[in-house]
Design a protein around this motif. Structure first.
Motif, PDB file in Angstrom:
ATOM      1  N   TYR A 152      57.781  74.894  14.904  1.00 40.40           N
ATOM      2  CA  TYR A 152      56.493  74.408  14.403  1.00 40.40           C
ATOM      3  C   TYR A 152      55.365  75.250  14.997  1.00 40.40           C
ATOM      4  CZ  TYR A 152      53.017  71.068  12.661  1.00 40.40           C
ATOM      5  OH  TYR A 152      51.959  70.476  11.994  1.00 40.40           O
ATOM      6  N   TRP A 153      55.356  76.512  14.578  1.00 42.23           N
ATOM      7  CA  TRP A 153      54.341  77.484  14.975  1.00 42.23           C
ATOM      8  C   TRP A 153      53.846  78.199  13.721  1.00 42.23           C
ATOM      9  CZ3 TRP A 153      52.559  77.102  19.789  1.00 42.23           C
ATOM     10  CH2 TRP A 153      53.387  76.529  20.763  1.00 42.23           C
ATOM     11  N   PRO A 154      52.620  78.718  13.721  1.00 41.58           N
ATOM     12  CA  PRO A 154      52.003  79.196  12.470  1.00 41.58           C
ATOM     13  C   PRO A 154      52.636  80.435  11.856  1.00 41.58           C
ATOM     14  CG  PRO A 154      50.567  79.606  14.360  1.00 41.58           C
ATOM     15  CD  PRO A 154      51.670  78.738  14.850  1.00 41.58           C
ATOM     16  N   GLU A 195      41.596  92.534  17.301  1.00 41.88           N
ATOM     17  CA  GLU A 195      42.166  92.791  15.980  1.00 41.88           C
ATOM     18  C   GLU A 195      43.383  91.895  15.758  1.00 41.88           C
ATOM     19  OE1 GLU A 195      40.858  94.765  13.781  1.00 41.88           O
ATOM     20  OE2 GLU A 195      39.304  95.634  15.067  1.00 41.88           O
ATOM     21  N   ASP A 196      43.733  91.698  14.474  1.00 43.71           N
ATOM     22  CA  ASP A 196      44.847  90.811  14.151  1.00 43.71           C
ATOM     23  C   ASP A 196      46.166  91.292  14.746  1.00 43.71           C
ATOM     24  OD1 ASP A 196      43.209  89.097  12.849  1.00 43.71           O
ATOM     25  OD2 ASP A 196      43.902  89.563  10.822  1.00 43.71           O
ATOM     26  N   PHE A 197      46.352  92.625  14.836  1.00 41.78           N
ATOM     27  CA  PHE A 197      47.633  93.120  15.332  1.00 41.78           C
ATOM     28  C   PHE A 197      47.805  92.849  16.828  1.00 41.78           C
ATOM     29  CE2 PHE A 197      44.849  96.737  16.113  1.00 41.78           C
ATOM     30  CZ  PHE A 197      45.258  97.175  17.364  1.00 41.78           C
ATOM     31  N   THR A 198      46.715  92.477  17.513  1.00 43.01           N
ATOM     32  CA  THR A 198      46.819  92.115  18.926  1.00 43.01           C
ATOM     33  C   THR A 198      47.015  90.613  19.116  1.00 43.01           C
ATOM     34  OG1 THR A 198      44.432  91.778  19.248  1.00 43.01           O
ATOM     35  CG2 THR A 198      45.285  94.034  19.488  1.00 43.01           C
ATOM     36  N   LYS A 199      47.039  89.865  18.017  1.00 41.61           N
ATOM     37  CA  LYS A 199      47.208  88.415  18.076  1.00 41.61           C
ATOM     38  C   LYS A 199      48.636  88.069  17.668  1.00 41.61           C
ATOM     39  CE  LYS A 199      42.358  87.633  16.845  1.00 41.61           C
ATOM     40  NZ  LYS A 199      41.430  87.064  15.830  1.00 41.61           N
ATOM     41  N   ALA A 239      53.219  88.098  13.975  1.00 41.80           N
ATOM     42  CA  ALA A 239      54.517  87.538  13.592  1.00 41.80           C
ATOM     43  C   ALA A 239      54.483  86.989  12.170  1.00 41.80           C
ATOM     44  CB  ALA A 239      54.918  86.442  14.577  1.00 41.80           C
ATOM     45  N   ARG A 240      53.379  86.377  11.783  1.00 39.44           N
ATOM     46  CA  ARG A 240      53.286  85.827  10.427  1.00 39.44           C
ATOM     47  C   ARG A 240      53.325  86.940   9.383  1.00 39.44           C
ATOM     48  NH1 ARG A 240      48.975  84.621   6.971  1.00 39.44           N
ATOM     49  NH2 ARG A 240      49.369  82.917   5.512  1.00 39.44           N
ATOM     50  N   LYS A 241      52.618  88.035   9.632  1.00 36.07           N
ATOM     51  CA  LYS A 241      52.656  89.162   8.695  1.00 36.07           C
ATOM     52  C   LYS A 241      54.066  89.745   8.597  1.00 36.07           C
ATOM     53  CE  LYS A 241      50.590  93.655   7.634  1.00 36.07           C
ATOM     54  NZ  LYS A 241      51.905  94.244   7.309  1.00 36.07           N
ATOM     55  N   THR A 242      54.730  89.872   9.743  1.00 36.53           N
ATOM     56  CA  THR A 242      56.095  90.398   9.745  1.00 36.53           C
ATOM     57  C   THR A 242      57.026  89.493   8.951  1.00 36.53           C
ATOM     58  OG1 THR A 242      55.730  91.391  11.924  1.00 36.53           O
ATOM     59  CG2 THR A 242      58.014  91.126  11.205  1.00 36.53           C
ATOM     60  N   MET A 243      56.931  88.184   9.181  1.00 41.59           N
ATOM     61  CA  MET A 243      57.789  87.240   8.469  1.00 41.59           C
ATOM     62  C   MET A 243      57.465  87.208   6.977  1.00 41.59           C
ATOM     63  SD  MET A 243      59.823  86.177  10.766  1.00 41.59           S
ATOM     64  CE  MET A 243      60.653  84.929   9.793  1.00 41.59           C
ATOM     65  N   ARG A 244      56.188  87.262   6.644  1.00 45.68           N
ATOM     66  CA  ARG A 244      55.798  87.252   5.230  1.00 45.68           C
ATOM     67  C   ARG A 244      56.351  88.475   4.501  1.00 45.68           C
ATOM     68  NH1 ARG A 244      49.843  87.926   4.950  1.00 45.68           N
ATOM     69  NH2 ARG A 244      50.438  90.106   5.228  1.00 45.68           N
ATOM     70  N   LEU A 266      52.621  79.814   2.353  1.00 55.20           N
ATOM     71  CA  LEU A 266      54.011  79.410   2.170  1.00 55.20           C
ATOM     72  C   LEU A 266      54.722  79.414   3.517  1.00 55.20           C
ATOM     73  CD1 LEU A 266      54.954  81.467  -1.008  1.00 55.20           C
ATOM     74  CD2 LEU A 266      55.036  78.973  -0.841  1.00 55.20           C
ATOM     75  N   PRO A 267      55.787  78.651   3.653  1.00 51.66           N
ATOM     76  CA  PRO A 267      56.605  78.767   4.863  1.00 51.66           C
ATOM     77  C   PRO A 267      57.341  80.107   4.881  1.00 51.66           C
ATOM     78  CG  PRO A 267      57.002  76.669   3.735  1.00 51.66           C
ATOM     79  CD  PRO A 267      56.232  77.533   2.794  1.00 51.66           C
ATOM     80  N   PHE A 268      57.489  80.667   6.060  1.00 49.05           N
ATOM     81  CA  PHE A 268      58.283  81.880   6.268  1.00 49.05           C
ATOM     82  C   PHE A 268      59.271  81.589   7.397  1.00 49.05           C
ATOM     83  CE2 PHE A 268      53.960  83.430   5.030  1.00 49.05           C
ATOM     84  CZ  PHE A 268      54.290  83.752   3.717  1.00 49.05           C
ATOM     85  N   PRO A 269      60.332  80.847   7.097  1.00 49.32           N
ATOM     86  CA  PRO A 269      61.235  80.361   8.151  1.00 49.32           C
ATOM     87  C   PRO A 269      61.909  81.478   8.933  1.00 49.32           C
ATOM     88  CG  PRO A 269      61.590  79.176   6.092  1.00 49.32           C
ATOM     89  CD  PRO A 269      60.706  80.341   5.774  1.00 49.32           C
TER      90      PRO A 269
END
Length: 491
Positions: A297-299, A378-382, A387-392, A426-429
């Motif tokens: 349960y993380w974004p 920047e977003d890449f330091t967050k 992780a969300r971009k990678t999963m997406r 969307l979820p990216f499990p």
């Protein structure tokens, strides 16, 4: 000139110096060698002859049975009879995975990158190595030096109910949950640290099964049934029944439990491992106890719709920041007596939890929170944005491959508004719950035997064998090779 035995010696008399002739005095006739010396020389010659003959034979066999087949195969290193290795950057990895009839033997060194298109791809475990890239680019922001004289005592905070919980770690846990908004971690909630959420799960089973309410409802005479809705996390049955406790036992699917006044324990994993769906308790009874496993349960995996506020919630560092090797998890507990019994379980089993790991985890969580509080970052330091971009990106790629084939299918998700990301998502499990279609009845065996892709079959999750769980958390090299191999399957 005569020698001592009367033989004549040849002498150069030029300038009266032997060296002027280019050689020194020497006998006209050499003395014959003794018989022993001759035999020794012959023996040495025979030994050298056998040595060189053996070397030639070995070289010939090596050329015929090793080099020639390798050459005929076009130089495919996967057929080489010795472990092949490749060097990527400063890291050398050895690939020892082989396919032999009905059995695949995988190297004990987990997380190794497949070195060729013929390598075994191991996506059975949820090893979160995709996070390595993020932590490499953070530099020394999360580095920590622990002096040799520090963390020597058993005790961290004797005034705290969880006396082995490092105060810095507890503070960063509460701070991170406030930042993300995924759980209520206010000061009146008890934080219990454990060696991964695995230890906390067993501590929770012990604490709930020994509560006075359970015994008051007639639970003292038999083991409490522990249930979870199918598909449930594959480790729940083994972790529950490992010690064959008389306090609790694994009872399978929560939907099969007959509702009544008998006590039970239900485990709710949400988002679910393996299928990524958000779940709630399946059994509605006042006599039951519920453990909420919120590891995902993380974004980066799902929309954060509201802060979870359950009686007993489990989290883990491995799926939050990717640091599975730290072996740290934490529980947020409302009831003081339940928290005390969980602490007692950990106290008796391991006399606390590594303080070094807690200090490192505190530094890592602090780094994550700090980056979000820096407005110019920047977003890449967050972490969660990275992780969300990678999963997406990975899920989009996987869905394109699945859409182009009628051999497989995936669950369909609906978008939800994420309070943390401030957008619909969307979820990216962390795992793909893949189903084999058509006439493939055993999806795990099909991928394993025919395509050298290791997955975890549906039977381990209480589901049918047409489903498999596939990790989406591996390194990019492994994921890309998996996508390429999956897209080549043509039924």
């Amino acid at each position: 000139m005569a020698s001592g035995n009367g033989k004549l010696l040849r002498r150069c008399t030029t300038n009266g110096s032997p060296s002027a002739c280019g050689h020194s005095w020497e006998p006209r006739h050499k003395m014959p060698k003794s018989t022993g010396e001759s035999n020794q020389a012959r023996s040495w010659n025979l030994s050298m002859l056998w040595f060189f003959t053996g070397a030639v034979i070995v070289f010939h066999l090596f050329a015929v049975f090793v080099v020639l087949p390798l050459y005929k195969d076009g130089g495919n290193r996967s057929n080489f009879p010795f472990p092949a290795s490749s060097c990527s950057g400063n890291e050398q990895r050895t690939e020892t995975s082989v396919l032999k009839e009905d059995e695949i033997s995988v190297s004990s060194t987990s997380g190794s990158i497949p070195i060729s298109m013929d390598s075994v791809i191991n996506l059975d475990h949820g090893d979160p190595t995709m996070y390595e890239k993020f932590w490499r680019q953070t530099g020394n922001a999360a580095e920590l030096v622990i002096p040799g004289s520090q963390t020597m005592s058993y005790f961290s905070d004797v005034a705290n109910l969880c006396w082995f919980l490092e105060p810095e770690f507890a503070a960063e846990i509460r701070r991170l949950h406030r930042l993300v908004g995924n759980a209520v971690a206010v000061p009146d909630r008890y934080i219990i640290v454990g060696t991964g959420s695995s230890q906390l799960f067993q501590a929770a089973l012990f604490a709930l099964s020994t509560s006075p309410e359970v015994f008051g409802h007639g639970g003292g005479g038999r083991p409490l049934p522990v249930v979870s809705s199918v598909p449930y996390y594959s480790s729940y049955p083994a972790a529950t029944d490992l010690l064959q406790s008389g306090l609790f036992r694994w009872a399978g699917d929560a939907r099969s439990l007959k509702e009544g006044d008998k006590p039970y324990i239900e485990v709710v994993c949400s988002p679910s491992n393996p299928d990524g769906l958000l779940k709630t308790a399946s059994v509605s009874s006042n006599s039951g106890k519920v453990i909420h496993d919120l590891a995902y349960y993380w974004p980066q995996y799902t929309a954060i719709t509201s802060p979870a506020d359950h009686d007993l919630m489990l989290f883990t560092a491995s799926k939050c920041t990717g640091h599975a090797g730290m072996r740290l998890g934490w529980a947020i507990v409302k009831n003081r007596e339940v928290a005390k019994r969980m602490v007692k379980f950990i106290e008796v089993s391991t006399i606390g939890v590594s303080k070094d790991s807690q200090l490192r985890a505190a530094k890592i969580l602090k780094t994550v929170s700090d980056q979000y509080e820096l407005e110019a970052a920047e977003d890449f330091t967050k972490l969660f944005h990275f992780a969300r971009k990678t999963m997406r990106d990975r899920w989009q790629t996987l869905r394109l491959v699945i859409a182009a084939s009628d051999a497989f299918s995936l669950p369909v998700f609906q978008p939800q508004y994420c309070n943390f990301m401030k957008e619909n998502t969307l979820p990216f499990p962390a795992f793909a719950w893949l189903k084999c279609e058509r006439d493939i009845d055993d999806c795990e065996s099909f991928l394993r035997q025919k395509h050298k892709i290791l997955t975890r079959g549906g039977k381990h999750f209480g589901a049918d064998t047409k489903h498999v769980r596939i990790s989406m958390l591996d390194r990019v090299e492994t994921f890309d090779m998996f996508i390429e191999r999956l897209s080549s399957i043509d039924l």
